[in-house]
Structures are given as structure tokens and as C-alpha cells.
Motif scaffolding. Sequence first.
Motif, PDB file in Angstrom:
ATOM      1  N   VAL A 204       1.157   6.888  -6.752  1.00 41.36           N
ATOM      2  CA  VAL A 204       0.138   7.923  -6.981  1.00 41.36           C
ATOM      3  C   VAL A 204       0.734   9.315  -6.786  1.00 41.36           C
ATOM      4  O   VAL A 204       0.492  10.226  -7.589  1.00 41.36           O
ATOM      5  N   ILE A 205       1.535   9.495  -5.751  1.00 36.96           N
ATOM      6  CA  ILE A 205       2.140  10.803  -5.483  1.00 36.96           C
ATOM      7  C   ILE A 205       3.095  11.195  -6.607  1.00 36.96           C
ATOM      8  O   ILE A 205       3.086  12.344  -7.079  1.00 36.96           O
TER       9      ILE A 205
ATOM     10  N   LEU B 147       2.036   1.734  -3.525  1.00 37.09           N
ATOM     11  CA  LEU B 147       0.955   2.249  -4.357  1.00 37.09           C
ATOM     12  C   LEU B 147       0.730   3.728  -4.104  1.00 37.09           C
ATOM     13  O   LEU B 147       0.558   4.506  -5.055  1.00 37.09           O
ATOM     14  N   SER B 148       0.757   4.147  -2.857  1.00 36.24           N
ATOM     15  CA  SER B 148       0.576   5.572  -2.567  1.00 36.24           C
ATOM     16  C   SER B 148       1.754   6.392  -3.094  1.00 36.24           C
ATOM     17  O   SER B 148       1.578   7.511  -3.578  1.00 36.24           O
ATOM     18  N   LEU B 149       2.957   5.830  -3.027  1.00 39.77           N
ATOM     19  CA  LEU B 149       4.123   6.506  -3.597  1.00 39.77           C
ATOM     20  C   LEU B 149       3.972   6.660  -5.108  1.00 39.77           C
ATOM     21  O   LEU B 149       4.283   7.727  -5.660  1.00 39.77           O
TER      22      LEU B 149
ATOM     23  N   TYR C 234       1.120  12.210  -9.659  1.00 41.70           N
ATOM     24  CA  TYR C 234       0.516  13.530  -9.479  1.00 41.70           C
ATOM     25  C   TYR C 234       1.563  14.640  -9.616  1.00 41.70           C
ATOM     26  O   TYR C 234       1.299  15.674 -10.217  1.00 41.70           O
TER      27      TYR C 234
ATOM     28  N   LEU D  44       0.825  -1.212   0.000  1.00 40.94           N
ATOM     29  CA  LEU D  44       0.000   0.000   0.000  1.00 40.94           C
ATOM     30  C   LEU D  44       0.859   1.263   0.000  1.00 40.94           C
ATOM     31  O   LEU D  44       0.496   2.257  -0.632  1.00 40.94           O
ATOM     32  N   SER D  45       1.988   1.221   0.673  1.00 36.75           N
ATOM     33  CA  SER D  45       2.905   2.362   0.662  1.00 36.75           C
ATOM     34  C   SER D  45       3.488   2.580  -0.731  1.00 36.75           C
ATOM     35  O   SER D  45       3.608   3.720  -1.190  1.00 36.75           O
TER      36      SER D  45
END
Length: 126
Positions: A81-82, A77-79, A85, A74-75
Motif C-alpha cells: 500500500v505504501i 500488505l502495508s508495504l 501510494y 500484514l507487513s
Amino acid sequence: MSNVIIYFLAFIITAPLLILFILYFFTRKLYRNKRRAVHLTAQLMVPVLVASVYVLFVVLFGNGYLPWIIVFLLSLLSLAVIVQYKISEEIQFIKVFKGFLRLTFLLFMFVYFGLTAYGIVARVLL
């Protein structure tokens, strides 16, 4: 019949490198493009590598650390996404997911090799 499926899945999890080469061979024949075959093989091998790393953790340390693996994924995946962006100021989920799968493939391949080497050294020396 269910035993055959269980043995097949166990073989896939315990021999991911062989599955990697077989999958690459078939995707290369299917697409006739090396780059696309490598990308598709990497994306399809992620669940196998995650399962293999989990099994290696269980065998070597007695605990699979599944919650830690999920938090790590999950980390990542969030990385992804960031980063998506920050680069384009809009999130394209297909690109994010493909990048996440490729990064996960690389990291878990290194972890798999590291755990395999550790297991060999620990079993031989101890």
C-alpha cells in the motif's frame, strides 16, 4: 466423503510444486497467454504456499509460528500500500492486492525451498 476432501487438501499442501505445474498447465490452456498464465498461477498458489510453509515449520521446528506468518503477511500488505501510494499518490486496491500476491508468492516460494533444503540436510545429517 470428508476423508477424500481431507486427503486431497493434504496432498495439495504437501506437494505444492506439482500443483503449481498442473495449475500453470491449465491456465496456459485456458488463456493461451504465457504471461497471464504465470500471473494467475502465482496469485492462486499463494494460499497453498503459505499453508505449506506453515506445515514445514510445524514438522521441522514443532511450532507453526502462525502469528508471525500473519504479521509478516500484514507487513507485506502495508508495504504494498505504501509503495502504491508513493508511486501514483492514490491507492488502487486491485493493483495493491495483485502486487501483494505476487510478492508473497516469490517470498514464500524461496522460504519453502529454504525450509525444504534445511529439512533434508537436518534429517540426513542428524
